[in-house]
Design an enzyme around this catalytic site. Structure first.
Site, PDB file in Angstrom:
ATOM      1  N   GLU A   9      16.965 -28.920 -38.375  1.00  0.00           N
ATOM      2  CA  GLU A   9      17.286 -30.184 -37.720  1.00  0.00           C
ATOM      3  C   GLU A   9      16.765 -31.372 -38.782  1.00  0.00           C
ATOM      4  O   GLU A   9      15.640 -31.295 -39.406  1.00  0.00           O
ATOM      5  CB  GLU A   9      16.044 -30.197 -36.603  1.00  0.00           C
ATOM      6  CG  GLU A   9      16.130 -31.553 -35.678  1.00  0.00           C
ATOM      7  CD  GLU A   9      15.301 -31.350 -34.414  1.00  0.00           C
ATOM      8  OE1 GLU A   9      15.939 -30.654 -33.607  1.00  0.00           O
ATOM      9  OE2 GLU A   9      14.132 -31.873 -34.530  1.00  0.00           O
TER      10      GLU A   9
ATOM     11  N   HIS B 195       9.069 -27.663 -18.746  1.00  0.00           N
ATOM     12  CA  HIS B 195       9.031 -29.108 -19.101  1.00  0.00           C
ATOM     13  C   HIS B 195       7.946 -29.685 -18.593  1.00  0.00           C
ATOM     14  O   HIS B 195       7.647 -29.435 -17.248  1.00  0.00           O
ATOM     15  CB  HIS B 195      10.369 -29.797 -18.664  1.00  0.00           C
ATOM     16  CG  HIS B 195      10.662 -31.094 -19.039  1.00  0.00           C
ATOM     17  ND1 HIS B 195       9.912 -32.215 -18.725  1.00  0.00           N
ATOM     18  CD2 HIS B 195      11.452 -31.691 -20.108  1.00  0.00           C
ATOM     19  CE1 HIS B 195      10.312 -33.176 -19.230  1.00  0.00           C
ATOM     20  NE2 HIS B 195      11.494 -32.894 -20.126  1.00  0.00           N
TER      21      HIS B 195
ATOM     22  N   GLN C  24      -1.149 -33.178 -36.459  1.00  0.00           N
ATOM     23  CA  GLN C  24       0.002 -33.780 -35.689  1.00  0.00           C
ATOM     24  C   GLN C  24       0.829 -32.872 -34.818  1.00  0.00           C
ATOM     25  O   GLN C  24       1.301 -33.262 -33.802  1.00  0.00           O
ATOM     26  CB  GLN C  24       1.019 -33.975 -36.877  1.00  0.00           C
ATOM     27  CG  GLN C  24       0.407 -35.457 -37.579  1.00  0.00           C
ATOM     28  CD  GLN C  24       1.425 -35.510 -38.678  1.00  0.00           C
ATOM     29  OE1 GLN C  24       2.407 -35.022 -39.133  1.00  0.00           O
ATOM     30  NE2 GLN C  24       1.364 -36.691 -39.454  1.00  0.00           N
TER      31      GLN C  24
ATOM     32  N   ASP D  77      12.217 -25.279 -13.531  1.00  0.00           N
ATOM     33  CA  ASP D  77      12.715 -25.756 -14.666  1.00  0.00           C
ATOM     34  C   ASP D  77      13.715 -24.643 -15.253  1.00  0.00           C
ATOM     35  O   ASP D  77      14.950 -25.263 -15.587  1.00  0.00           O
ATOM     36  CB  ASP D  77      11.650 -25.663 -15.887  1.00  0.00           C
ATOM     37  CG  ASP D  77      11.921 -26.429 -17.133  1.00  0.00           C
ATOM     38  OD1 ASP D  77      12.502 -27.572 -17.055  1.00  0.00           O
ATOM     39  OD2 ASP D  77      11.535 -25.896 -18.035  1.00  0.00           O
TER      40      ASP D  77
ATOM     41  N   HIS E 290      22.683 -34.784 -31.847  1.00  0.00           N
ATOM     42  CA  HIS E 290      21.910 -34.895 -30.744  1.00  0.00           C
ATOM     43  C   HIS E 290      22.468 -36.203 -30.016  1.00  0.00           C
ATOM     44  O   HIS E 290      22.905 -37.297 -30.695  1.00  0.00           O
ATOM     45  CB  HIS E 290      20.480 -35.161 -31.066  1.00  0.00           C
ATOM     46  CG  HIS E 290      19.650 -33.742 -31.378  1.00  0.00           C
ATOM     47  ND1 HIS E 290      18.501 -33.631 -31.175  1.00  0.00           N
ATOM     48  CD2 HIS E 290      20.091 -32.856 -32.238  1.00  0.00           C
ATOM     49  CE1 HIS E 290      17.892 -32.659 -31.666  1.00  0.00           C
ATOM     50  NE2 HIS E 290      18.972 -32.154 -32.422  1.00  0.00           N
TER      51      HIS E 290
END
Length: 240
Positions: A22, A157, A220, A166, A82
């Site tokens: 990605e 989710h 992060q 979901d 995307h």
């Protein structure tokens, strides 16, 4: 030190790897140079496909399109763009989808997108737009014979009332024409395997591709996990 010809032979002898990669669309000219340098280094690995993300509310729409279109023209990679349905009318989204088809793109990652006011706030569909991902998938399929990937959530989710609910949402995406799903990242294989069992029991038979987050910065990664509902196991401590 190996000769240049040996180096080229080594690159050409790489076996394809069964992963996707990605990328984020570049924000600056310098970032664009880094991106294309990275693509040049990774292309010989022949990933199954590469995807390019789409900013909140379509904020990177043009940069995402330009990056994917350039990949089609200049590389042998199979790019996937995307696309979200936040803050846009159906006509605007349809025009983006058509532009991808015209550019030679044949794979779209269809996502609802984060709420306009950020993760944790209420999602409000655009009054003239696609209300949810299943509607977006159906709209994409009406325009062209795209391969459509959608999201899946092994730990549900964050906005879903339950994992079963979901999975029902995933089934709606499949019924609308989704070809495969890419999961939210996870850190323990059992989470993914149990999820796939539940998905198959619900009658969903499309490929479920596991999502992987390389941990370069623990703080992060942990923060991202909290926002997306992914659990961080005890055996993944921060580095000393």
């Amino acid at each position: 030190m190996p000769s240049a010809s040996h180096h080229r032979a080594s690159r050409d002898s790489y076996r394809p790897i069964r992963v996707s990669i990605e990328f984020f669309p570049p924000k600056t000219e310098e970032m664009e140079k880094i991106l294309w340098s990275s693509i040049e280094r990774l292309a010989p690995l022949q990933p199954k496909f590469v995807s390019v993300t789409y900013g909140a509310g379509g904020s990177t729409r043009e940069r995402t399109h330009n990056t994917v279109a350039r990949m089609v023209k200049e590389t042998s990679l199979q790019p996937a763009a995307h696309l979200t349905c936040v803050d846009a009318t159906r006509e605007e989204i349809d025009a983006v989808v058509q532009s991808y088809w015209d550019a030679g793109v044949r794979h779209i990652v269809a996502l609802r997108g984060d709420p306009q006011d950020g993760i944790g706030t209420a999602y409000r569909p655009h009054p003239g737009g696609y209300a949810q991902t299943s509607d977006l998938v159906a709209g994409i399929k009406r325009i062209g014979d795209f391969k459509v990937s959608v999201s899946a959530y092994p730990e549900k989710h964050p906005e879903a009332s339950s994992l079963d609910a979901d999975i029902d949402a995933l089934k709606a995406k499949v019924d609308a024409g989704a070809d495969q799903a890419i999961t939210q990242f996870f850190f323990e294989n059992d989470i993914y395997l149990r999820y796939v069992d539940k998905v198959r029991a619900a009658g969903i038979d499309i490929p479920i591709i596991p999502g992987i987050l390389p941990v370069q910065n623990f703080k992060q990664a942990a923060n991202f996990a909290r926002r997306t509902g992914a659990s961080v196991p005890y055996w993944l401590p921060p580095p000393p």
